[in-house]
Motif scaffolding. Structure first.
Motif, short mmCIF file in Angstrom:
data_model
loop_
_atom_site.label_atom_id
_atom_site.label_comp_id
_atom_site.label_asym_id
_atom_site.label_seq_id
_atom_site.Cartn_x
_atom_site.Cartn_y
_atom_site.Cartn_z
N PHE A 72 73.70 -23.52 47.16
CA PHE A 72 73.48 -23.59 48.61
C PHE A 72 74.48 -22.73 49.40
CE2 PHE A 72 71.23 -27.38 47.24
CZ PHE A 72 70.04 -27.22 47.94
N GLN A 73 75.47 -22.16 48.72
CA GLN A 73 76.42 -21.29 49.41
C GLN A 73 75.78 -19.93 49.64
OE1 GLN A 73 79.96 -21.22 47.01
NE2 GLN A 73 80.79 -22.99 48.07
N LYS A 74 76.11 -19.34 50.77
CA LYS A 74 75.56 -18.02 51.09
C LYS A 74 76.18 -16.96 50.20
CE LYS A 74 73.85 -18.65 55.63
NZ LYS A 74 72.67 -18.02 56.04
N ARG A 75 75.33 -16.06 49.77
CA ARG A 75 75.75 -14.91 48.97
C ARG A 75 75.58 -13.67 49.81
NH1 ARG A 75 72.19 -12.13 44.61
NH2 ARG A 75 73.58 -10.47 43.98
N LYS A 76 76.62 -12.86 49.85
CA LYS A 76 76.60 -11.67 50.68
C LYS A 76 76.27 -10.45 49.83
CE LYS A 76 79.52 -11.67 53.85
NZ LYS A 76 80.70 -11.73 54.65
N THR A 77 75.35 -9.63 50.34
CA THR A 77 75.02 -8.36 49.72
C THR A 77 75.19 -7.28 50.78
OG1 THR A 77 73.41 -9.40 48.24
CG2 THR A 77 73.21 -7.02 48.57
N VAL A 78 75.98 -6.26 50.45
CA VAL A 78 76.21 -5.16 51.38
C VAL A 78 75.41 -3.96 50.86
CG1 VAL A 78 77.93 -3.70 52.49
CG2 VAL A 78 78.52 -6.03 51.83
N ARG A 79 74.49 -3.48 51.68
CA ARG A 79 73.68 -2.31 51.34
C ARG A 79 74.26 -1.12 52.09
NH1 ARG A 79 68.74 -2.80 49.29
NH2 ARG A 79 67.81 -1.34 50.78
N CYS A 80 74.78 -0.16 51.31
CA CYS A 80 75.47 0.98 51.89
C CYS A 80 74.69 2.27 51.65
CB CYS A 80 76.85 1.15 51.25
SG CYS A 80 77.96 -0.24 51.49
N SER A 81 74.68 3.10 52.66
CA SER A 81 74.13 4.45 52.54
C SER A 81 75.22 5.40 53.02
CB SER A 81 72.88 4.59 53.40
OG SER A 81 73.21 4.62 54.77
N PRO A 82 75.02 6.70 52.87
CA PRO A 82 76.04 7.64 53.39
C PRO A 82 76.23 7.53 54.90
CG PRO A 82 74.64 8.73 51.80
CD PRO A 82 74.03 7.39 52.05
N ASP A 83 75.24 7.01 55.63
CA ASP A 83 75.34 6.90 57.08
C ASP A 83 75.94 5.59 57.57
OD1 ASP A 83 74.20 9.41 57.45
OD2 ASP A 83 72.17 8.58 57.42
N LEU A 141 82.99 -7.67 55.07
CA LEU A 141 81.99 -7.07 54.21
C LEU A 141 81.86 -7.78 52.87
CD1 LEU A 141 82.57 -3.25 54.83
CD2 LEU A 141 80.86 -4.76 55.82
N LEU A 142 82.96 -8.03 52.19
CA LEU A 142 82.88 -8.58 50.85
C LEU A 142 84.07 -9.49 50.58
CD1 LEU A 142 80.69 -7.90 48.74
CD2 LEU A 142 82.27 -6.32 47.70
N ASP A 143 83.81 -10.71 50.11
CA ASP A 143 84.89 -11.60 49.70
C ASP A 143 85.33 -11.18 48.31
OD1 ASP A 143 84.84 -13.08 52.03
OD2 ASP A 143 83.37 -14.51 51.25
N LEU A 144 86.62 -10.96 48.15
CA LEU A 144 87.13 -10.39 46.91
C LEU A 144 87.19 -11.38 45.76
CD1 LEU A 144 89.89 -8.02 48.33
CD2 LEU A 144 87.46 -7.60 47.98
N LYS A 145 87.32 -12.66 46.06
CA LYS A 145 87.40 -13.65 44.97
C LYS A 145 86.04 -13.99 44.39
CE LYS A 145 91.78 -15.62 46.00
NZ LYS A 145 92.70 -16.56 45.47
N THR A 146 84.97 -13.70 45.12
CA THR A 146 83.64 -14.02 44.60
C THR A 146 82.90 -12.76 44.13
OG1 THR A 146 82.73 -13.93 46.84
CG2 THR A 146 83.36 -16.10 45.99
N SER A 147 83.62 -11.69 43.97
CA SER A 147 83.04 -10.44 43.49
C SER A 147 83.75 -10.02 42.22
CB SER A 147 83.18 -9.34 44.55
OG SER A 147 82.62 -9.75 45.77
N ILE A 152 84.24 -4.63 43.25
CA ILE A 152 85.25 -4.43 44.29
C ILE A 152 85.75 -2.99 44.26
CG2 ILE A 152 87.57 -5.06 45.06
CD1 ILE A 152 86.93 -7.90 43.91
N ARG A 153 86.10 -2.50 43.07
CA ARG A 153 86.60 -1.12 42.97
C ARG A 153 85.56 -0.11 43.42
NH1 ARG A 153 91.02 0.07 38.78
NH2 ARG A 153 92.16 -1.88 38.84
N GLN A 154 84.31 -0.28 42.98
CA GLN A 154 83.25 0.65 43.37
C GLN A 154 83.00 0.60 44.87
OE1 GLN A 154 80.01 -0.65 40.90
NE2 GLN A 154 80.60 0.66 39.19
N PHE A 155 83.03 -0.61 45.43
CA PHE A 155 82.78 -0.77 46.85
C PHE A 155 83.88 -0.11 47.69
CE2 PHE A 155 83.38 -3.31 50.75
CZ PHE A 155 82.19 -2.97 51.38
N ILE A 156 85.13 -0.38 47.36
CA ILE A 156 86.23 0.21 48.12
C ILE A 156 86.22 1.74 47.98
CG2 ILE A 156 88.76 0.37 48.24
CD1 ILE A 156 88.85 -2.66 47.77
N HIS A 157 85.91 2.23 46.80
CA HIS A 157 85.80 3.68 46.62
C HIS A 157 84.68 4.24 47.51
CE1 HIS A 157 85.90 7.60 44.73
NE2 HIS A 157 84.59 7.51 44.55
#
Length: 193
Positions: A72-83, A141-147, A152-157
């Motif tokens: 029942f906890q919300k899960r966050k998904t960040v969809r990124c494009s170059p823009d 954008l992203l909780d680091l303990k649940t990723s 995390i590395r790919q996202f920050i890059h």
């Protein structure tokens, strides 16, 4: 988002807590089962066969309760494009609701923020989130303990690459070399680009 763009998706691991629980509970239950097996006398072998299903039942009960709570906890998904990016929140039982699309050029800063709460009796739990300052708001954008570490590395890059206009970037501590960090959190440091 334009469908033809190169879109990358970064998601929090919904059941990381369940995995951690299993990693903690499994050895504990195996330990107690082993103690029972070695302390029981052969004449009490029937008692051991009655105790092991109870131990397994307790383990299964805690696993199922944890699964239900986490589902029942919300899960966050960040969809990124170059823009830019958009955030989707969903649970195991419901579909995603999306936030508005934010352009990378509108991002004024990035940060890893700590939020925490007291657990009582001098207990404190810290939660770290990778955030951006955009449109006069802080966006988590992203909780680091649940990723996972890889996500995390790919996202920050990706964020570092998508925001060349920013003066600072976040790097893993192992990659900062001779740069002086201005901030550090969760094995990452904020350094001059």
């Amino acid at each position: 988002m334009n469908e033809n763009e190169n879109i990358q998706t970064f998601s929090e691991d919904r059941f990381k807590g369940l995995k951690i629980l299993l990693i903690i509970l499994a050895p504990v239950i195996i330990f107690f089962a082993a103690i029972l097996a070695f302390t029981e006398q052969p004449e009490n072998a029937a008692d051991l066969s009655e105790v092991l299903p109870i131990i397994f039942g307790v383990f299964l009960f805690f696993t199922l309760i944890t699964f239900l709570i986490l589902s029942f906890q919300k899960r966050k998904t960040v969809r990124c494009s170059p823009d830019g990016f958009e955030i989707e929140n969903s649970t195991f039982w419901s579909s995603a609701d999306s936030s508005e699309f934010v352009q990378w050029r509108d991002v004024a800063d990035t940060d890893i923020l700590e939020s925490g709460f007291n657990t009582g009796d001098d207990g404190y739990v810290s939660v770290y989130s990778f955030c951006v300052e955009a449109n006069d708001a802080t966006i988590n954008l992203l909780d680091l303990k649940t990723s996972s570490k890889q996500v995390i590395r790919q996202f920050i890059h990706f964020v570092n690459t998508a925001t060349p206009h920013l003066k600072y970037i976040w790097l893993p501590n192992s990659q900062i070399e001779n740069k002086e960090p201005i901030a550090s959190a969760c094995k990452f440091s904020k350094v001059v680009r």
